[in-house]
Design a protein around this motif. Structure first.
Motif, PDB file in Angstrom:
ATOM      1  N   GLU A 132       9.048   1.090 -12.966  1.00 28.57           N
ATOM      2  CA  GLU A 132       8.513  -0.101 -13.949  1.00 28.57           C
ATOM      3  C   GLU A 132       8.729  -1.407 -13.142  1.00 28.57           C
ATOM      4  OE1 GLU A 132       9.685  -2.291 -18.034  1.00 28.57           O
ATOM      5  OE2 GLU A 132      10.705  -0.603 -17.590  1.00 28.57           O
ATOM      6  N   VAL A 133       7.820  -2.173 -13.252  1.00 29.16           N
ATOM      7  CA  VAL A 133       7.994  -3.498 -12.444  1.00 29.16           C
ATOM      8  C   VAL A 133       7.396  -4.730 -13.488  1.00 29.16           C
ATOM      9  CG1 VAL A 133       7.399  -2.714 -10.169  1.00 29.16           C
ATOM     10  CG2 VAL A 133       5.492  -3.383 -11.488  1.00 29.16           C
ATOM     11  N   GLU A 134       7.741  -5.793 -13.219  1.00 28.93           N
ATOM     12  CA  GLU A 134       7.484  -6.980 -13.985  1.00 28.93           C
ATOM     13  C   GLU A 134       6.532  -7.509 -12.954  1.00 28.93           C
ATOM     14  OE1 GLU A 134       9.328 -11.437 -15.130  1.00 28.93           O
ATOM     15  OE2 GLU A 134      10.457  -9.541 -15.187  1.00 28.93           O
ATOM     16  N   LEU A 135       5.081  -7.557 -13.259  1.00 28.50           N
ATOM     17  CA  LEU A 135       4.193  -8.161 -12.347  1.00 28.50           C
ATOM     18  C   LEU A 135       3.942  -9.741 -12.415  1.00 28.50           C
ATOM     19  CD1 LEU A 135       1.907  -7.447 -10.241  1.00 28.50           C
ATOM     20  CD2 LEU A 135       0.207  -7.346 -12.389  1.00 28.50           C
ATOM     21  N   TRP A 136       3.928 -10.429 -11.402  1.00 26.64           N
ATOM     22  CA  TRP A 136       4.180 -12.002 -11.569  1.00 26.64           C
ATOM     23  C   TRP A 136       2.849 -12.331 -11.024  1.00 26.64           C
ATOM     24  CZ3 TRP A 136       9.337 -12.587  -8.351  1.00 26.64           C
ATOM     25  CH2 TRP A 136      10.083 -12.338  -9.013  1.00 26.64           C
ATOM     26  N   GLU A 137       2.150 -11.828  -9.902  1.00 29.81           N
ATOM     27  CA  GLU A 137       1.007 -12.450  -9.376  1.00 29.81           C
ATOM     28  C   GLU A 137       0.234 -11.447  -8.734  1.00 29.81           C
ATOM     29  OE1 GLU A 137       0.345 -13.053  -5.911  1.00 29.81           O
ATOM     30  OE2 GLU A 137       2.526 -12.869  -5.094  1.00 29.81           O
ATOM     31  N   VAL A 138      -1.058 -11.561  -8.366  1.00 31.78           N
ATOM     32  CA  VAL A 138      -1.874 -10.728  -7.509  1.00 31.78           C
ATOM     33  C   VAL A 138      -2.449 -11.704  -6.483  1.00 31.78           C
ATOM     34  CG1 VAL A 138      -3.568  -9.369  -7.210  1.00 31.78           C
ATOM     35  CG2 VAL A 138      -2.216  -8.844  -9.261  1.00 31.78           C
ATOM     36  N   SER A 139      -2.325 -11.630  -5.176  1.00 32.19           N
ATOM     37  CA  SER A 139      -2.542 -12.375  -4.265  1.00 32.19           C
ATOM     38  C   SER A 139      -4.031 -11.825  -3.527  1.00 32.19           C
ATOM     39  CB  SER A 139      -1.681 -12.879  -3.374  1.00 32.19           C
ATOM     40  OG  SER A 139      -0.728 -13.518  -3.802  1.00 32.19           O
ATOM     41  N   LEU A 140      -4.711 -12.704  -3.055  1.00 30.51           N
ATOM     42  CA  LEU A 140      -5.980 -12.508  -1.926  1.00 30.51           C
ATOM     43  C   LEU A 140      -5.027 -12.630  -0.643  1.00 30.51           C
ATOM     44  CD1 LEU A 140      -8.836 -14.413  -3.410  1.00 30.51           C
ATOM     45  CD2 LEU A 140      -8.749 -11.592  -2.928  1.00 30.51           C
ATOM     46  N   VAL A 141      -5.162 -11.743   0.036  1.00 28.78           N
ATOM     47  CA  VAL A 141      -4.346 -11.763   1.477  1.00 28.78           C
ATOM     48  C   VAL A 141      -5.058 -11.211   2.494  1.00 28.78           C
ATOM     49  CG1 VAL A 141      -2.053 -11.454   0.054  1.00 28.78           C
ATOM     50  CG2 VAL A 141      -3.192  -9.529   1.132  1.00 28.78           C
ATOM     51  N   THR A 142      -4.644 -11.587   3.648  1.00 30.55           N
ATOM     52  CA  THR A 142      -5.309 -11.028   4.985  1.00 30.55           C
ATOM     53  C   THR A 142      -4.926  -9.578   5.111  1.00 30.55           C
ATOM     54  OG1 THR A 142      -5.266 -13.378   5.983  1.00 30.55           O
ATOM     55  CG2 THR A 142      -5.865 -11.477   7.311  1.00 30.55           C
ATOM     56  N   PHE A 143      -3.695  -9.494   5.153  1.00 26.25           N
ATOM     57  CA  PHE A 143      -2.980  -8.176   5.297  1.00 26.25           C
ATOM     58  C   PHE A 143      -2.158  -7.638   4.217  1.00 26.25           C
ATOM     59  CE2 PHE A 143      -3.264 -10.332   9.589  1.00 26.25           C
ATOM     60  CZ  PHE A 143      -4.048  -9.368   9.997  1.00 26.25           C
ATOM     61  N   PRO A 144      -2.743  -6.638   3.268  1.00 21.31           N
ATOM     62  CA  PRO A 144      -2.073  -6.131   2.216  1.00 21.31           C
ATOM     63  C   PRO A 144      -1.046  -5.209   2.399  1.00 21.31           C
ATOM     64  CG  PRO A 144      -4.142  -5.309   2.005  1.00 21.31           C
ATOM     65  CD  PRO A 144      -4.183  -6.336   3.224  1.00 21.31           C
ATOM     66  N   MET A 145       0.222  -5.033   1.796  1.00 19.93           N
ATOM     67  CA  MET A 145       1.203  -3.917   2.085  1.00 19.93           C
ATOM     68  C   MET A 145       0.433  -2.625   1.993  1.00 19.93           C
ATOM     69  SD  MET A 145       4.216  -4.798   3.138  1.00 19.93           S
ATOM     70  CE  MET A 145       5.418  -3.728   2.621  1.00 19.93           C
ATOM     71  N   LEU A 146      -0.372  -2.540   0.950  1.00 20.97           N
ATOM     72  CA  LEU A 146      -0.961  -1.195   0.748  1.00 20.97           C
ATOM     73  C   LEU A 146      -2.504  -1.565   1.321  1.00 20.97           C
ATOM     74  CD1 LEU A 146      -1.079   1.509  -0.518  1.00 20.97           C
ATOM     75  CD2 LEU A 146      -1.778   0.475  -2.652  1.00 20.97           C
ATOM     76  N   PRO A 147      -2.753  -1.120   2.420  1.00 24.33           N
ATOM     77  CA  PRO A 147      -3.999  -1.264   3.115  1.00 24.33           C
ATOM     78  C   PRO A 147      -5.266  -0.920   2.018  1.00 24.33           C
ATOM     79  CG  PRO A 147      -2.400  -0.435   4.614  1.00 24.33           C
ATOM     80  CD  PRO A 147      -1.849  -0.429   3.288  1.00 24.33           C
ATOM     81  N   GLU A 148      -5.186  -0.044   1.251  1.00 27.30           N
ATOM     82  CA  GLU A 148      -6.344   0.622   0.558  1.00 27.30           C
ATOM     83  C   GLU A 148      -6.350  -0.668  -0.442  1.00 27.30           C
ATOM     84  OE1 GLU A 148      -4.310   3.950   2.784  1.00 27.30           O
ATOM     85  OE2 GLU A 148      -3.523   2.301   1.446  1.00 27.30           O
ATOM     86  N   ALA A 149      -5.638  -1.483  -0.786  1.00 24.97           N
ATOM     87  CA  ALA A 149      -5.778  -2.514  -1.981  1.00 24.97           C
ATOM     88  C   ALA A 149      -6.831  -3.434  -1.584  1.00 24.97           C
ATOM     89  CB  ALA A 149      -4.365  -2.975  -2.313  1.00 24.97           C
TER      90      ALA A 149
END
Length: 176
Positions: A132-149
């Motif tokens: 369970e997580v409390e989602l704060w934000e979704v960012s546009l990024v150059t290098f995502p931690m999950l490359p498939e995202a």
């Protein structure tokens, strides 16, 4: 355009007059990210309900920088694959116009989540499973931690298709 990248423009034209619509998976269930975490199905649902009950929303940021909001997420939901998001880059925000140009050119396509862990468990291999997580934000990024995202990522079959295309191209280059 990048294979598997889907960028939709409001009004059918590639301008930011009505906002640049983007969509994709910000997280995919069961896939381990570069930090060793994997999100379990259902991890976002309670937090998203709490946000909705308060009339609040998940923020759209540039590179996880809270001082750089670039748009709004109009839809954030879990499905059987992961956390799917759809939103608009705002035309009156300079960084959003730059982001739109970078997405359109294929220079950037990563999505990444900012959250607080509510509950996690360790699996047999010692990896952390986010329950369970409390989602704060979704960012546009150059290098995502999950490359498939990625922006425009419809499902994991797209990844296999892209991998096959790259393999075929590499094989063709070796034969030359």
């Amino acid at each position: 355009m990048t294979p598997g990248l889907e960028v939709k423009f409001a009004g059918g034209t590639p301008t930011l007059t009505d906002g640049h619509v983007i969509e994709g998976y910000a997280s995919l269930f069961g896939m381990t990210d570069q930090g060793g975490d994997a999100v379990r199905a259902g991890a976002f649902s309670a937090g998203l309900r709490r946000l909705a009950d308060k009339g609040d929303r998940v923020r759209m940021l540039w590179q996880h920088d809270p001082a750089r909001p670039i748009g709004v997420w109009d839809e954030v939901r879990e499905d059987e694959k992961g956390l799917w998001v759809k939103g608009r880059l705002l035309p009156d925000v300079a960084q959003a116009r730059e982001a739109a140009a970078l997405i359109q050119a294929g220079a950037i396509d990563g999505l990444s989540i900012g959250y607080r862990t509510i509950r996690a468990e360790r699996d047999q291999k010692g990896r952390r499973a986010l329950v369970e997580v409390e989602l704060w934000e979704v960012s546009l990024v150059t290098f995502p931690m999950l490359p498939e995202a990625k922006v425009g990522r419809k499902d994991s079959d797209d990844l296999r298709e892209v991998a096959m295309l790259f393999s075929a191209a590499a094989e063709a280059l070796r034969k030359e």
